[in-house]
Structure formats: C-alpha cells, structure tokens
Design an enzyme around this catalytic site. Sequence first.
Site, PDB file in Angstrom:
ATOM      1  N   ARG A  61       5.913  52.683  36.153  1.00  0.00           N
ATOM      2  CA  ARG A  61       6.476  52.841  34.820  1.00  0.00           C
ATOM      3  C   ARG A  61       5.831  54.015  34.088  1.00  0.00           C
ATOM      4  O   ARG A  61       6.462  54.700  33.290  1.00  0.00           O
ATOM      5  CB  ARG A  61       6.304  51.544  34.013  1.00  0.00           C
ATOM      6  CG  ARG A  61       6.708  51.681  32.547  1.00  0.00           C
ATOM      7  CD  ARG A  61       6.856  50.336  31.850  1.00  0.00           C
ATOM      8  NE  ARG A  61       5.828  49.375  32.223  1.00  0.00           N
ATOM      9  CZ  ARG A  61       4.599  49.341  31.709  1.00  0.00           C
ATOM     10  NH1 ARG A  61       4.212  50.246  30.823  1.00  0.00           N
ATOM     11  NH2 ARG A  61       3.746  48.399  32.090  1.00  0.00           N
ATOM     12  N   TYR A 114      28.070  62.462  17.866  1.00  0.00           N
ATOM     13  CA  TYR A 114      28.505  61.556  18.921  1.00  0.00           C
ATOM     14  C   TYR A 114      28.426  60.111  18.425  1.00  0.00           C
ATOM     15  O   TYR A 114      27.446  59.707  17.793  1.00  0.00           O
ATOM     16  CB  TYR A 114      27.624  61.755  20.156  1.00  0.00           C
ATOM     17  CG  TYR A 114      27.714  60.672  21.185  1.00  0.00           C
ATOM     18  CD1 TYR A 114      28.941  60.283  21.721  1.00  0.00           C
ATOM     19  CD2 TYR A 114      26.564  60.015  21.623  1.00  0.00           C
ATOM     20  CE1 TYR A 114      29.018  59.264  22.657  1.00  0.00           C
ATOM     21  CE2 TYR A 114      26.632  59.005  22.569  1.00  0.00           C
ATOM     22  CZ  TYR A 114      27.862  58.626  23.075  1.00  0.00           C
ATOM     23  OH  TYR A 114      27.936  57.620  23.997  1.00  0.00           O
ATOM     24  N   ASP A 187      20.755  68.248  20.104  1.00  0.00           N
ATOM     25  CA  ASP A 187      21.395  67.666  21.281  1.00  0.00           C
ATOM     26  C   ASP A 187      22.085  68.806  22.012  1.00  0.00           C
ATOM     27  O   ASP A 187      23.085  69.353  21.540  1.00  0.00           O
ATOM     28  CB  ASP A 187      22.394  66.596  20.852  1.00  0.00           C
ATOM     29  CG  ASP A 187      23.007  65.857  22.035  1.00  0.00           C
ATOM     30  OD1 ASP A 187      23.060  66.434  23.138  1.00  0.00           O
ATOM     31  OD2 ASP A 187      23.458  64.717  21.852  1.00  0.00           O
ATOM     32  N   LYS A 212      25.364  64.026  32.074  1.00  0.00           N
ATOM     33  CA  LYS A 212      26.487  64.948  31.942  1.00  0.00           C
ATOM     34  C   LYS A 212      26.277  66.188  32.823  1.00  0.00           C
ATOM     35  O   LYS A 212      26.187  66.073  34.031  1.00  0.00           O
ATOM     36  CB  LYS A 212      26.670  65.296  30.464  1.00  0.00           C
ATOM     37  CG  LYS A 212      26.676  64.088  29.521  1.00  0.00           C
ATOM     38  CD  LYS A 212      27.667  63.010  29.897  1.00  0.00           C
ATOM     39  CE  LYS A 212      27.896  61.977  28.799  1.00  0.00           C
ATOM     40  NZ  LYS A 212      26.740  61.153  28.453  1.00  0.00           N
TER      41      LYS A 212
END
Length: 395
Positions: A61, A114, A187, A212
Amino acid sequence: MSNAEHTPAEQAAPDGFNTRAIHAGQEPERHTGAVVPPVHFSTTYAQDGIGQLRHGYEYGRGTNPTRDSLQEQLAALERGTHGLTFGSGLAAEDAIIRAVLRPGDSIVLGNDAYGGTYRLISKIFGDWGIGNRPVDMADLDAVEAAVVETGAGLVWLETPSNPLMKITDIEAIAAITHAAGALLVVDNTFASPYLQQPLTLGADIVIHSTTKYIGGHSDVVGGAVVVRDDALAEEIGFLQFAAGGVNGPMDAFLTTRGLKTLGVRMDRHSDNAERIAAWLLERPEVERVLYPGLEDHPGHELARKQMKRFGGMVSVQFAGGEAAARTVAESTRLFTLAESLGGIESLMNYPSEMTHASVKGTELAVPENLLRLSVGIEEAEDLIADLEQAFAKLG
C-alpha cells in the site's frame, strides 16, 4: 526502483517528450537486463533487520516498484518533481482536497466542471464543511472576485473543459490564485501532458484521470497527481498511503504501457478530430461545433499559445435539439455510445444524461442538444462515414 533513488534532474534528463515517455522510470531490470521492467505483485517485502528496509520498500500500500516507475514517468512528462498515482481520478482529487483544505475552507471551480468533480466537491466535501463557488473561468474579474470573496484555498480549473471545450488562460488564473494565497489545480485530462504542461504555466497541482488518454486503451482505471513542491507532495503522499487509495501493480503497468505511446496517439487523435470538426462545421443539422482547433472558437488563439495541438475531443450541438442529439447518439456504428474518453476507439457521449447527470438542474448543467465525441485513431474517412449515416436518420 523507488523514486528516492533518482534526483529531479535525473528524472528530467531526456528532453524530448516521446523519449521521456519511453525511458523515464523504465530502466532495464538490474539482474536480467529485461528491457520491460517486471510487474511487482508482492504485497510485502523482506527486511534486512527491524526497520532496515531494502530501498525503502516495506508494504504494497505504501510502496511498489511498478507504481514508483509510473509515478516517475508521469512526473517527468508533466515537468514536475513528484508523481503520485491512485485507483481512480476521483481518488486523486479526494486526496488533493483533504491534503490542502479543512472545514470552513472553499474551492472556486469552473461553472462547466466535470460532473464527477462537482459531485465530489459539493456532495461529499460540502457535508465536511468545504464551500464551493462555480464561476466562468474566462471572466478573470469574476474569478478574482470569487477567490477574494470566498477566501478560497483552491482554484480548480479544467482546460479544455468537459464537455464545453472552454479554454482558460492558465498563467492568468495562476497569477490571480497566487495573489490571494491559494493553490491552482489544473485538470489536464483532456489535453494530456503531451499537449500541455500546466506546471510550466504556473499551476501548483496537475490532476489526471489516467483512465483516459494516458492509459489510452479503455482497459485500466486510475488517477494521478503531479506537483513540484516537496511539502505538498509529502501531504498528498501521506494520504495516498494512510487512506489507501492506491492503484495496484497491474493497473500501474498497463498505465505505463499506454503512456509510452501517448505522443504518437495524441497526434493521430488530433488529426482525426480536426477533420471531423471541419466536417461537422459544414453540416446543416449542426447548430454549433465546440473545438479549440477551429478559428472561430473563442479560445482558439489561447489554445495555440498554451497547447501543442488541439486534442481529440469535439462537442457538437444540434439544431434539432435534444431529439436530434439522442437520435445520432443511438445510431452510430463505429462511435460507441459509452462513458469515458481518450481511448484508441471512438466514443460518443450524451453528457446531460451520462457523465454530467449529477449537475442537472444546476448552473453547471450541460445543454440537452449536445453530444461529446472522443475521436479515436481509426481512419478518419470511416468515422466521417459513420457520422454521415447517423445524421441521415434525422430525416
């Protein structure tokens, strides 16, 4: 190999974008010379003694060599010094907000943000006591007033924006943000680091949905944060570890593999989008084409200044309103009606009921006659023929 073993200067040594994409964080495996570094699935690491870690590795982790390689690769491409990756773009956004803000603080964001970002900020962090003020980012006076009035700690910017394709002056917003003592988040998902590097234009934090363009093949979900500030990286990195929103080693490997071809893919995405935008512009069924590569786009000159090319995203509004948009969305064959964007295949999205359903009824609501096209890397002629047969259904 961990990030700690490389200085920022070494990370940024190769200057060409495609060279950095292929080689940053991707040294051949030290024992066998494997050109593609192995994927490290181990959840834990042998210690040489109590508290004596090998190269800083302890538990999956917190650290993982495959994830470290991706983080180094992303930092090099965004011209940052620290990359941090997560299980999704929203997990990355969550870590930024919790690292920087506290109850009573506020965020100024674009009024066409968004839908998932707005849902996170308004629904989740709103209950935590974080305020928000949507504003038109093209109106610099309005941005400055909103930042001052709210005492915002973060200004949140998308450029190009999703899905209205607005272009915002990153340098100008950075100046306003910093004058108020706030931090600017950009972003950069739509542009990708190939077309735009916001840190070089004054941004403090770059955020990506690596799902993306960076991943690029519609087969891996992820998110990333890139910064230059050591203290900020430490705060976000602590949340990455302590809250556990990390991406797994296979996801990191798939993202790295996609990232290596980002430059060549973005050139093809841009080529195809430019042709499709020009074709749409001539269609009588179309009310408006939103693409910064068109000379009549209000952000065209600014996009030419701060982007390498104009990208693969095109939005289109139909003269026939919602009915026309829905008909086209449900009539294409190569353009797949689906969520997401940035893959090699072309996708079509009806934001009002899909990606931006969460902002219906607010000032961020998307026009109901709008479709968002994620233009893939197929043959442009075939994509245009597909749109033509779908348009024929409008009668």
